[in-house]
Design an enzyme around this catalytic site. Structure first.
Site, PDB file in Angstrom:
ATOM      1  N   LYS A  53      10.718  34.898  44.944  1.00 57.98           N
ATOM      2  CA  LYS A  53      10.212  34.718  43.580  1.00 57.98           C
ATOM      3  C   LYS A  53      10.907  35.730  42.678  1.00 57.98           C
ATOM      4  O   LYS A  53      10.794  36.941  42.877  1.00 57.98           O
ATOM      5  CB  LYS A  53       8.702  34.923  43.517  1.00 57.98           C
ATOM      6  CG  LYS A  53       8.130  34.617  42.143  1.00 57.98           C
ATOM      7  CD  LYS A  53       6.640  34.847  42.087  1.00 57.98           C
ATOM      8  CE  LYS A  53       6.101  34.370  40.738  1.00 57.98           C
ATOM      9  NZ  LYS A  53       6.788  35.001  39.592  1.00 57.98           N
ATOM     10  N   GLU A  67       8.563  40.654  44.267  1.00 59.15           N
ATOM     11  CA  GLU A  67       7.339  40.140  43.664  1.00 59.15           C
ATOM     12  C   GLU A  67       6.613  39.162  44.572  1.00 59.15           C
ATOM     13  O   GLU A  67       5.389  39.067  44.546  1.00 59.15           O
ATOM     14  CB  GLU A  67       7.659  39.451  42.328  1.00 59.15           C
ATOM     15  CG  GLU A  67       6.410  39.082  41.552  1.00 59.15           C
ATOM     16  CD  GLU A  67       6.718  38.506  40.175  1.00 59.15           C
ATOM     17  OE1 GLU A  67       5.765  38.229  39.439  1.00 59.15           O
ATOM     18  OE2 GLU A  67       7.903  38.326  39.860  1.00 59.15           O
ATOM     19  N   ASP A 124      11.784  37.746  39.159  1.00 56.84           N
ATOM     20  CA  ASP A 124      10.980  38.367  38.105  1.00 56.84           C
ATOM     21  C   ASP A 124      11.797  38.411  36.816  1.00 56.84           C
ATOM     22  O   ASP A 124      12.515  39.373  36.552  1.00 56.84           O
ATOM     23  CB  ASP A 124      10.572  39.782  38.547  1.00 56.84           C
ATOM     24  CG  ASP A 124       9.478  40.363  37.674  1.00 56.84           C
ATOM     25  OD1 ASP A 124       8.918  39.617  36.839  1.00 56.84           O
ATOM     26  OD2 ASP A 124       9.180  41.560  37.819  1.00 56.84           O
TER      27      ASP A 124
END
Length: 350
Positions: free
Chosen positions: A63, A206, A65
């Protein structure tokens, strides 16, 4: 007996050479006419938050950011669109240059504009700083950000939103394989998702995102995409600040609110994560948004001195959990989100 009709000769002159009908020359201004109309804009597919990843049926990746963007590539034009549909091509010149090099095919890429820290992790704060998040030159500064591409929505005249994810992914990998410039492939990690998440958290990332292998591309939070985070991170409205007692021109903490039905609800304050050089700029921005009504924008029973502001600024806040009375536990400020990014402000369940 009836005589059969006479057949017509294929050619009037049997000895003449066979020639096809003359064809008009291709219009050079239309090098590739699409089979499917290229959408002017597509609402992005969004991931639903899950505490733990399911074991089967999903492909997993890191993921990122940063800012969610769609890159539209057409003959003679490239657009980098935010979630709100605003064209930020002028703010991401490196991405535009890399997109131009991918042409001339018509393409819509889905991905995240990011900047990396020294450890190779995507850093939202660095990205914000490169875009002038301090408010000195909003909408004018440019960023050396790169795009981590994770889906292909349109390619060479074909709308791929109705095609299953595994096939879209195959086309995306063929398109970006070996690319190390400002548009890069977000790699699929072939391993147990629980193990991937554990390693991501150990590395300070993240979290991870999973996409259902046989799903088509559907806008919004449909459950086709899911995300598992190492720490929670959401967008909240800034509704006030507590003035600093030590230094002038700064503040001790920001007061935050989330949507609660048609109203706003106070969800706590954040006093960490600010860079010393940016607090005065943020304080100046808030002072321009002074709240002039008698009642504050949220219900507040605290005893601290608070300067209330119009709920206009959107802050990205990292936190660990929620307290029993509905406040953020261990929040930290990550940066301001811009209105053009159309970040979804957190909504508290009624």
């Amino acid at each position: 007996m009836t005589k059969p009709p006479k057949s017509k000769p294929l050619l009037r002159d049997a000895e003449a050479p066979i020639r096809s009908r003359p064809r008009k020359k291709r219009n050079p201004s239309q090098p590739a006419l699409p089979f499917d109309p290229m959408p002017d804009r597509t609402e992005p597919a969004l991931a639903v938050l899950k505490q733990r990843p399911p074991a089967r049926g999903f492909c997993w990746e890191i993921k990122w950011d940063g800012y969610r963007v769609h890159v539209h590539i057409e003959p003679g034009r490239v657009r980098v669109l935010t979630r709100g549909g605003h064209d930020w091509s002028h703010r991401f010149p490196a991405i535009v240059k890399a997109a131009t090099d991918l042409g001339p095919a018509t393409i819509i890429l889905d991905g995240e504009a990011v900047m990396f820290d020294e450890a190779g992790r995507s850093d939202f704060g660095l990205l914000q700083a490169s875009l002038g998040a301090s408010g000195k030159a909003p909408g004018k500064l440019v960023s050396p950000a790169v795009m981590m591409a994770f889906d292909l929505i349109y390619f060479d005249g074909h709308d791929l939103r109705g095609v299953e994810y595994s096939s879209r992914r195959h086309l995306l990998e063929d398109l970006l394989e070996g690319k190390e410039g400002a548009i890069r492939l977000s790699e699929i990690i072939d391993a147990d998702p629980v193990t991937i998440l554990d390693h991501a958290c150990e590395l300070g990332l993240e979290g991870i995102v999973g996409k259902q292998v046989d799903s088509v591309y559907r806008s919004g939070r449909t459950g086709d995409w899911i995300k598992c985070k190492c720490v929670q991170s959401e967008a909240f409205l800034v509704v006030g600040y507590e003035p600093s007692t030590g230094t002038s021109g700064g503040f001790a903490s920001l007061l935050l609110a989330a949507y609660y039905g048609d109203a706003l609800k106070y969800v706590g304050s954040v006093g960490t994560g600010f860079k010393q050089t940016k607090t005065s700029d943020l304080r100046a921005m808030m002072d321009k948004l002074a709240w002039t009504r008698k009642r504050p924008p949220v219900e507040y029973n605290g005893a601290r001195k608070v300067v209330w502001v119009l709920p206009t600024l959107i802050a990205e806040i990292e936190y660990r959990a929620w307290t029993s009375d509905g406040k953020l536990r261990h929040p930290a400020f990550k940066g301001l989100r811009e209105v053009q990014d159309n970040a979804a402000v957190y909504r508290v369940d009624e």
